[in-house]
Design an enzyme around this catalytic site. Sequence first.
Site, PDB file in Angstrom:
ATOM      1  N   GLU A   1     138.482  36.991 -59.977  1.00 24.30           N
ATOM      2  CA  GLU A   1     138.297  38.095 -59.036  1.00 24.30           C
ATOM      3  C   GLU A   1     137.649  37.577 -57.761  1.00 24.30           C
ATOM      4  O   GLU A   1     136.420  37.420 -57.702  1.00 24.30           O
ATOM      5  CB  GLU A   1     137.380  39.156 -59.648  1.00 24.30           C
ATOM      6  CG  GLU A   1     137.912  39.768 -60.917  1.00 24.30           C
ATOM      7  CD  GLU A   1     137.264  41.126 -61.171  1.00 24.30           C
ATOM      8  OE1 GLU A   1     137.996  42.110 -61.221  1.00 24.30           O
ATOM      9  OE2 GLU A   1     136.027  41.193 -61.291  1.00 24.30           O
TER      10      GLU A   1
ATOM     11  N   GLU B   1     129.506  41.794 -59.316  1.00 22.26           N
ATOM     12  CA  GLU B   1     128.450  42.773 -59.013  1.00 22.26           C
ATOM     13  C   GLU B   1     127.202  42.508 -59.850  1.00 22.26           C
ATOM     14  O   GLU B   1     126.074  42.696 -59.381  1.00 22.26           O
ATOM     15  CB  GLU B   1     128.997  44.200 -59.223  1.00 22.26           C
ATOM     16  CG  GLU B   1     129.972  44.580 -58.103  1.00 22.26           C
ATOM     17  CD  GLU B   1     131.087  45.529 -58.504  1.00 22.26           C
ATOM     18  OE1 GLU B   1     130.973  46.212 -59.531  1.00 22.26           O
ATOM     19  OE2 GLU B   1     132.093  45.587 -57.765  1.00 22.26           O
TER      20      GLU B   1
ATOM     21  N   HIS C   1     130.706  39.583 -64.035  1.00 22.63           N
ATOM     22  CA  HIS C   1     131.305  40.305 -62.907  1.00 22.63           C
ATOM     23  C   HIS C   1     130.469  40.022 -61.652  1.00 22.63           C
ATOM     24  O   HIS C   1     129.238  39.944 -61.723  1.00 22.63           O
ATOM     25  CB  HIS C   1     131.359  41.808 -63.192  1.00 22.63           C
ATOM     26  CG  HIS C   1     132.192  42.531 -62.181  1.00 22.63           C
ATOM     27  ND1 HIS C   1     131.714  42.842 -60.935  1.00 22.63           N
ATOM     28  CD2 HIS C   1     133.485  42.941 -62.206  1.00 22.63           C
ATOM     29  CE1 HIS C   1     132.682  43.431 -60.239  1.00 22.63           C
ATOM     30  NE2 HIS C   1     133.769  43.498 -61.005  1.00 22.63           N
TER      31      HIS C   1
ATOM     32  N   LYS D   1     133.342  50.926 -63.721  1.00 19.05           N
ATOM     33  CA  LYS D   1     132.066  50.734 -63.017  1.00 19.05           C
ATOM     34  C   LYS D   1     131.162  51.958 -63.240  1.00 19.05           C
ATOM     35  O   LYS D   1     131.199  52.560 -64.308  1.00 19.05           O
ATOM     36  CB  LYS D   1     132.309  50.430 -61.535  1.00 19.05           C
ATOM     37  CG  LYS D   1     133.268  49.248 -61.370  1.00 19.05           C
ATOM     38  CD  LYS D   1     133.333  48.687 -59.986  1.00 19.05           C
ATOM     39  CE  LYS D   1     134.321  47.530 -59.958  1.00 19.05           C
ATOM     40  NZ  LYS D   1     134.447  46.882 -58.675  1.00 19.05           N
TER      41      LYS D   1
ATOM     42  N   ASN E   1     138.065  48.643 -65.232  1.00 18.55           N
ATOM     43  CA  ASN E   1     136.605  48.587 -65.089  1.00 18.55           C
ATOM     44  C   ASN E   1     136.183  49.828 -64.306  1.00 18.55           C
ATOM     45  O   ASN E   1     136.338  49.890 -63.094  1.00 18.55           O
ATOM     46  CB  ASN E   1     136.234  47.302 -64.333  1.00 18.55           C
ATOM     47  CG  ASN E   1     134.751  47.210 -64.021  1.00 18.55           C
ATOM     48  OD1 ASN E   1     133.954  48.024 -64.498  1.00 18.55           O
ATOM     49  ND2 ASN E   1     134.375  46.220 -63.215  1.00 18.55           N
TER      50      ASN E   1
ATOM     51  N   GLY F   1     137.173  45.879 -54.274  1.00 14.14           N
ATOM     52  CA  GLY F   1     136.831  47.161 -53.662  1.00 14.14           C
ATOM     53  C   GLY F   1     136.995  47.185 -52.156  1.00 14.14           C
ATOM     54  O   GLY F   1     136.531  48.107 -51.485  1.00 14.14           O
TER      55      GLY F   1
ATOM     56  N   SER G   1     141.284  44.715 -55.815  1.00 12.98           N
ATOM     57  CA  SER G   1     142.201  45.636 -55.126  1.00 12.98           C
ATOM     58  C   SER G   1     143.632  45.557 -55.650  1.00 12.98           C
ATOM     59  O   SER G   1     144.588  45.703 -54.889  1.00 12.98           O
ATOM     60  CB  SER G   1     142.155  45.414 -53.614  1.00 12.98           C
ATOM     61  OG  SER G   1     140.849  45.671 -53.132  1.00 12.98           O
TER      62      SER G   1
HETATM   63  P1  PGA Z   1     138.781  46.817 -57.462  1.00 16.11           P
HETATM   64  O1  PGA Z   1     137.697  46.200 -58.490  1.00 16.11           O
HETATM   65  O2  PGA Z   1     140.095  46.869 -58.218  1.00 16.11           O
HETATM   66  O3  PGA Z   1     138.247  48.171 -57.100  1.00 16.11           O
HETATM   67  O4  PGA Z   1     138.852  45.870 -56.315  1.00 16.11           O
HETATM   68  C1  PGA Z   1     138.032  45.162 -59.376  1.00 16.11           C
HETATM   69  C2  PGA Z   1     136.822  44.768 -60.188  1.00 16.11           C
HETATM   70  O5  PGA Z   1     135.718  44.701 -59.644  1.00 16.11           O
HETATM   71  O6  PGA Z   1     136.923  44.511 -61.416  1.00 16.11           O
END
Ligand code: PGA
Length: 265
Positions: A178, A108, A106, A16, A14, A184, A224
């Site tokens: 997740e 976000e 997701h 982003k 992803n 993140g 992460s």
């Molecule tokens: P990250 O993001 O690996 O940077 O923690 C995962 C995601 O949001 O899909």
Amino acid sequence: MNNKSTRRKIVAGNWKMNLNSHQAMELVTGISTYLENAELPKHHEAIVCPPMPYLFLVSNSISEELEGKLSVGAQNCYPEASGAYTGEAAPEMIADIGCQYVLVGHSERRKYFGESHDFLAQKVNKLLQTGLTPIFCCGEPLEIREAGTHETYVATQLRESIFHLDATDLARLVIAYEPVWAIGTGKTASPEQAQDMHAAIRNLLAAQYGDELADGVTLLYGGSCKPANAHELFSQKDVDGGLIGGASLKADSFTKLIEILNEVG
Ligand code: PGA
């Protein structure tokens, strides 16, 4: 029940809202070169989810030879075929440029854009009608984890946005767990925490749709996940790969994750 060895295994990146077009091309080219030379089992697949403006560029760059090995997903869609929805992209458009997957739910999108359970259910329905595969994301924020109610929280997310599907449609989904507190943040769920939640999700699927269906659904871990911790995470019996943010932005770390998933089988 546990049929880990035959379930579809996926490492999905992803990206982003990162990279410019040059960097996006460099990244997909690096991943393609790796996959052209890698011996991967047929049920292993890598997916890249670039920002919308680069979707066509990236999908167009992938050679036919990599079909089934490297696929492209969008990070979002709007649940209508066309119309006056300024700024949005229809599943039909996403399919038209050669994508196979779309991320839905997701954290976000839920947090910054207020996407509700019902809206996510509409996206899932529309994607399935269009022949695309939703990668349905679920996961709890920190305060819910600390209160110990994370399984109920995730159960509600599944019940409200995907459990209306019939078994044939549900079986087409990929689900990504997740934990929001791990996204993140550099903080990863421990392999036990990931396995416990994945097992809980599979049990919910089994209760709703039966053991056989539950056993076949690909469950990804996200938050992460990186080469340093992926081996332990991907080895868990209900973890079938990862949805990767930060570590998907460099070809060497992303391809390392593909390699690790292949090693653990
Ligand atoms: P990250 O993001 O690996 O940077 O923690 C995962 C995601 O949001 O899909």
